[in-house]
Design a protein around this motif. Structure first.
Motif, PDB file in Angstrom:
ATOM      1  N   GLU A  17      27.432  42.577  79.605  1.00 43.91           N
ATOM      2  CA  GLU A  17      28.043  43.501  78.647  1.00 43.91           C
ATOM      3  C   GLU A  17      28.940  42.800  77.623  1.00 43.91           C
ATOM      4  OE1 GLU A  17      27.280  46.733  78.523  1.00 43.91           O
ATOM      5  OE2 GLU A  17      26.007  46.549  80.294  1.00 43.91           O
ATOM      6  N   PHE A  18      29.569  41.704  78.030  1.00 40.36           N
ATOM      7  CA  PHE A  18      30.523  41.036  77.149  1.00 40.36           C
ATOM      8  C   PHE A  18      30.067  39.643  76.728  1.00 40.36           C
ATOM      9  CE2 PHE A  18      32.866  44.219  79.540  1.00 40.36           C
ATOM     10  CZ  PHE A  18      33.502  44.900  78.523  1.00 40.36           C
ATOM     11  N   GLU A  19      28.854  39.275  77.127  1.00 36.36           N
ATOM     12  CA  GLU A  19      28.217  38.015  76.732  1.00 36.36           C
ATOM     13  C   GLU A  19      29.067  36.781  77.039  1.00 36.36           C
ATOM     14  OE1 GLU A  19      27.095  38.594  72.650  1.00 36.36           O
ATOM     15  OE2 GLU A  19      25.709  40.214  73.175  1.00 36.36           O
ATOM     16  N   VAL A  20      29.710  36.807  78.191  1.00 44.17           N
ATOM     17  CA  VAL A  20      30.492  35.670  78.657  1.00 44.17           C
ATOM     18  C   VAL A  20      29.541  34.709  79.366  1.00 44.17           C
ATOM     19  CG1 VAL A  20      32.384  34.960  80.179  1.00 44.17           C
ATOM     20  CG2 VAL A  20      32.522  37.128  78.949  1.00 44.17           C
ATOM     21  N   ASP A  21      29.680  33.435  79.081  1.00 44.45           N
ATOM     22  CA  ASP A  21      28.869  32.426  79.749  1.00 44.45           C
ATOM     23  C   ASP A  21      29.285  32.385  81.225  1.00 44.45           C
ATOM     24  OD1 ASP A  21      27.710  30.083  80.770  1.00 44.45           O
ATOM     25  OD2 ASP A  21      27.964  29.017  78.883  1.00 44.45           O
ATOM     26  N   ARG A  22      28.317  32.529  82.123  1.00 42.54           N
ATOM     27  CA  ARG A  22      28.612  32.568  83.562  1.00 42.54           C
ATOM     28  C   ARG A  22      29.389  31.334  84.014  1.00 42.54           C
ATOM     29  NH1 ARG A  22      27.027  36.042  87.369  1.00 42.54           N
ATOM     30  NH2 ARG A  22      25.358  36.925  86.119  1.00 42.54           N
ATOM     31  N   ASP A  23      29.131  30.196  83.391  1.00 43.23           N
ATOM     32  CA  ASP A  23      29.833  28.967  83.764  1.00 43.23           C
ATOM     33  C   ASP A  23      31.322  29.007  83.415  1.00 43.23           C
ATOM     34  OD1 ASP A  23      27.460  27.887  84.736  1.00 43.23           O
ATOM     35  OD2 ASP A  23      26.987  26.882  82.839  1.00 43.23           O
ATOM     36  N   ASP A  24      31.705  29.884  82.490  1.00 39.25           N
ATOM     37  CA  ASP A  24      33.107  30.006  82.090  1.00 39.25           C
ATOM     38  C   ASP A  24      33.908  30.894  83.036  1.00 39.25           C
ATOM     39  OD1 ASP A  24      32.629  28.398  79.912  1.00 39.25           O
ATOM     40  OD2 ASP A  24      32.363  30.075  78.516  1.00 39.25           O
ATOM     41  N   ILE A  25      33.214  31.634  83.893  1.00 39.77           N
ATOM     42  CA  ILE A  25      33.894  32.542  84.825  1.00 39.77           C
ATOM     43  C   ILE A  25      34.261  31.754  86.077  1.00 39.77           C
ATOM     44  CG2 ILE A  25      33.746  34.693  86.110  1.00 39.77           C
ATOM     45  CD1 ILE A  25      31.568  35.576  84.094  1.00 39.77           C
ATOM     46  N   VAL A  26      35.483  31.255  86.075  1.00 46.32           N
ATOM     47  CA  VAL A  26      35.998  30.421  87.163  1.00 46.32           C
ATOM     48  C   VAL A  26      37.273  31.094  87.662  1.00 46.32           C
ATOM     49  CG1 VAL A  26      36.844  28.125  87.768  1.00 46.32           C
ATOM     50  CG2 VAL A  26      35.076  28.373  86.015  1.00 46.32           C
ATOM     51  N   ASN A  27      37.439  31.154  88.973  1.00 43.53           N
ATOM     52  CA  ASN A  27      38.549  31.893  89.580  1.00 43.53           C
ATOM     53  C   ASN A  27      39.900  31.600  88.951  1.00 43.53           C
ATOM     54  OD1 ASN A  27      36.716  33.052  91.262  1.00 43.53           O
ATOM     55  ND2 ASN A  27      37.453  32.080  93.126  1.00 43.53           N
ATOM     56  N   ASP A  28      40.201  30.330  88.655  1.00 41.26           N
ATOM     57  CA  ASP A  28      41.530  30.000  88.142  1.00 41.26           C
ATOM     58  C   ASP A  28      41.571  29.831  86.623  1.00 41.26           C
ATOM     59  OD1 ASP A  28      40.113  27.639  88.122  1.00 41.26           O
ATOM     60  OD2 ASP A  28      41.678  26.440  89.066  1.00 41.26           O
ATOM     61  N   ALA A  29      40.460  30.168  85.936  1.00 38.20           N
ATOM     62  CA  ALA A  29      40.443  30.104  84.475  1.00 38.20           C
ATOM     63  C   ALA A  29      41.279  31.243  83.894  1.00 38.20           C
ATOM     64  CB  ALA A  29      39.003  30.195  83.956  1.00 38.20           C
ATOM     65  N   ASN A  30      41.839  31.024  82.718  1.00 41.86           N
ATOM     66  CA  ASN A  30      42.625  32.060  82.057  1.00 41.86           C
ATOM     67  C   ASN A  30      41.707  33.200  81.644  1.00 41.86           C
ATOM     68  OD1 ASN A  30      43.848  33.470  79.620  1.00 41.86           O
ATOM     69  ND2 ASN A  30      45.575  32.268  80.383  1.00 41.86           N
ATOM     70  N   PHE A  31      41.976  34.362  82.168  1.00 40.13           N
ATOM     71  CA  PHE A  31      41.145  35.547  81.978  1.00 40.13           C
ATOM     72  C   PHE A  31      41.039  35.936  80.499  1.00 40.13           C
ATOM     73  CE2 PHE A  31      41.061  40.257  81.836  1.00 40.13           C
ATOM     74  CZ  PHE A  31      39.848  40.478  82.459  1.00 40.13           C
ATOM     75  N   LYS A  32      42.174  36.099  79.848  1.00 38.60           N
ATOM     76  CA  LYS A  32      42.194  36.589  78.470  1.00 38.60           C
ATOM     77  C   LYS A  32      41.631  35.573  77.486  1.00 38.60           C
ATOM     78  CE  LYS A  32      45.989  39.565  79.639  1.00 38.60           C
ATOM     79  NZ  LYS A  32      47.401  39.646  79.819  1.00 38.60           N
ATOM     80  N   THR A  33      41.975  34.312  77.670  1.00 40.14           N
ATOM     81  CA  THR A  33      41.478  33.270  76.774  1.00 40.14           C
ATOM     82  C   THR A  33      39.969  33.110  76.908  1.00 40.14           C
ATOM     83  OG1 THR A  33      43.584  32.097  76.973  1.00 40.14           O
ATOM     84  CG2 THR A  33      41.706  30.836  76.143  1.00 40.14           C
ATOM     85  N   THR A  34      39.479  33.106  78.124  1.00 41.20           N
ATOM     86  CA  THR A  34      38.054  32.925  78.363  1.00 41.20           C
ATOM     87  C   THR A  34      37.243  34.069  77.780  1.00 41.20           C
ATOM     88  OG1 THR A  34      38.512  31.704  80.398  1.00 41.20           O
ATOM     89  CG2 THR A  34      36.292  32.587  80.142  1.00 41.20           C
ATOM     90  N   LEU A  35      37.716  35.293  77.974  1.00 39.46           N
ATOM     91  CA  LEU A  35      36.958  36.451  77.499  1.00 39.46           C
ATOM     92  C   LEU A  35      37.112  36.681  76.003  1.00 39.46           C
ATOM     93  CD1 LEU A  35      37.549  39.035  80.368  1.00 39.46           C
ATOM     94  CD2 LEU A  35      35.636  37.464  80.043  1.00 39.46           C
ATOM     95  N   GLY A  36      38.293  36.437  75.472  1.00 32.88           N
ATOM     96  CA  GLY A  36      38.531  36.638  74.048  1.00 32.88           C
ATOM     97  C   GLY A  36      38.230  38.061  73.587  1.00 32.88           C
ATOM     98  N   LEU A  37      38.615  39.044  74.385  1.00 35.68           N
ATOM     99  CA  LEU A  37      38.303  40.441  74.092  1.00 35.68           C
ATOM    100  C   LEU A  37      39.328  41.061  73.148  1.00 35.68           C
ATOM    101  CD1 LEU A  37      37.448  41.658  77.704  1.00 35.68           C
ATOM    102  CD2 LEU A  37      35.892  40.745  75.985  1.00 35.68           C
ATOM    103  N   ASP A  38      38.858  42.010  72.352  1.00 31.47           N
ATOM    104  CA  ASP A  38      39.792  42.775  71.524  1.00 31.47           C
ATOM    105  C   ASP A  38      40.130  44.077  72.247  1.00 31.47           C
ATOM    106  OD1 ASP A  38      37.716  44.654  71.050  1.00 31.47           O
ATOM    107  OD2 ASP A  38      37.168  43.695  69.157  1.00 31.47           O
ATOM    108  N   SER A  39      40.965  44.895  71.624  1.00 33.53           N
ATOM    109  CA  SER A  39      41.431  46.106  72.300  1.00 33.53           C
ATOM    110  C   SER A  39      40.297  47.079  72.608  1.00 33.53           C
ATOM    111  CB  SER A  39      42.515  46.796  71.480  1.00 33.53           C
ATOM    112  OG  SER A  39      42.036  47.096  70.183  1.00 33.53           O
TER     113      SER A  39
END
Length: 84
Positions: A17-39
């Motif tokens: 749904e948000f086109e996030v690269d699966r490799d970027d989804i890491v438990n201790d990665a910064n959630f907001k920075t990695t996703l870069g979502l708007d409101s």
């Protein structure tokens, strides 16, 4: 619902749904920075979480999240509260 299932569902909708690269989804990665979502994306995410888990995350929940682990924890805690 166990944590592994929560993680699988969340990771799946983040990728699809948000086109996030699966490799970027890491438990201790910064959630907001990695996703870069708007409101608007956060509103979509709330709807998707509610439809998948039957719980609702609010603005206060998202403000407390730093890592993906925090995100999974928030969903897991909301589910536990609902079933308690």
């Amino acid at each position: 619902m166990d944590r592994d299932k929560i993680v699988a569902i969340v990771d799946n909708f983040l990728v699809n749904e948000f086109e996030v690269d699966r490799d970027d989804i890491v438990n201790d990665a910064n959630f907001k920075t990695t996703l870069g979502l708007d409101s608007l994306d956060y509103i979509d995410m709330v709807v998707i979480i509610e439809s998948n888990f039957g719980v609702k995350l609010g603005e206060a929940d998202f403000k407390q999240m730093v890592t993906f682990d925090d995100f999974y924890d928030a969903i897991e805690n909301k589910i536990a509260e609902k079933t308690a």
